[in-house]
Design an enzyme around this catalytic site. Structure first.
Site, PDB file in Angstrom:
ATOM      1  N   CYS A   1      -8.325  -2.517   5.710  1.00 56.57           N
ATOM      2  CA  CYS A   1      -9.319  -2.643   4.742  1.00 56.57           C
ATOM      3  C   CYS A   1      -9.286  -1.374   3.764  1.00 56.57           C
ATOM      4  CB  CYS A   1     -10.693  -2.712   5.494  1.00 56.57           C
ATOM      5  SG  CYS A   1     -11.021  -4.223   6.637  1.00 56.57           S
TER       6      CYS A   1
ATOM      7  N   HIS B   1     -14.378   5.174  -5.282  1.00 57.29           N
ATOM      8  CA  HIS B   1     -13.679   3.859  -6.015  1.00 57.29           C
ATOM      9  C   HIS B   1     -12.603   4.115  -6.422  1.00 57.29           C
ATOM     10  CE1 HIS B   1     -17.740   2.026  -5.419  1.00 57.29           C
ATOM     11  NE2 HIS B   1     -18.178   3.103  -5.880  1.00 57.29           N
TER      12      HIS B   1
END
Length: 183
Positions: A82, A39
């Site tokens: 992405c 993350h």
């Protein structure tokens, strides 16, 4: 990709240029080489060999130490990939140091999407982000600096679809005001 990037940063003609723009378009994600989701801002972009290349590795190649020919010159990076698997949807005391060189300055790093999210593309027209960059830069390059152009790109990107949304982002690392076509 790494071989091409190394070839580029070692090209002797870079001493003569005023700036550099690197555009990398491919698949990407936020999964490290062990298969773990990372993350934050971690992003890998994939080459034709299906090997992931960390964005930070690309940026390190253009540091003042690694690419002396571009030291102190503007470097713009555009990453169309992405950065995860989420969609956005529409919802209601230090000692002084001497002779320190700024290693990672004069960089503007643009991403088609936020960390952790998909970058959307139309199967016929292509990437929403690249479409928006093309349209905005074509219309406004003579009027605005690059950072302002990227803000307009994000506004255009937000209007592409009534339900699905995509938010672009950029990061400035000591990047100065830069016009691609000054008045």
């Amino acid at each position: 990709m790494m071989n091409k990037l190394k070839q580029f940063i070692n090209d002797s003609s870079l001493k003569k240029v005023d700036m550099s723009i690197v555009v990398m378009m491919s698949h990407g994600n936020n999964i490290d080489n062990t298969g773990r989701i990372v993350h934050g801002g971690f992003t890998q972009i994939y080459g034709v060999d299906n090997e992931g290349l960390q964005i930070d590795t690309v940026l390190d190649l253009f540091s003042a130490e690694s690419c002396r020919a571009l030291a102190g010159k503007p470097k713009i990076f555009i990453f169309q990939c992405c950065r995860g698997d989420k969609y956005e949807t529409l919802h209601h005391d230090a000692a002084p140091m001497r002779d320190i060189k700024r290693k990672h300055s004069d960089m503007l790093i643009a991403f088609s999407t936020l960390p952790g999210f998909y970058s959307i593309r139309d199967t016929v027209q292509g990437s929403w982000y690249i479409q928006s960059i093309y349209e905005v830069f074509k219309r406004h390059t003579k009027e605005f600096d690059v950072e302002t152009l990227l803000k307009i790109v994000d506004q255009e990107l937000s209007k592409k679809h009534p339900t699905y949304k995509q938010t672009s982002m950029y990061e400035s690392r000591g990047f100065k005001c830069c016009y691609l076509n000054p008045k």
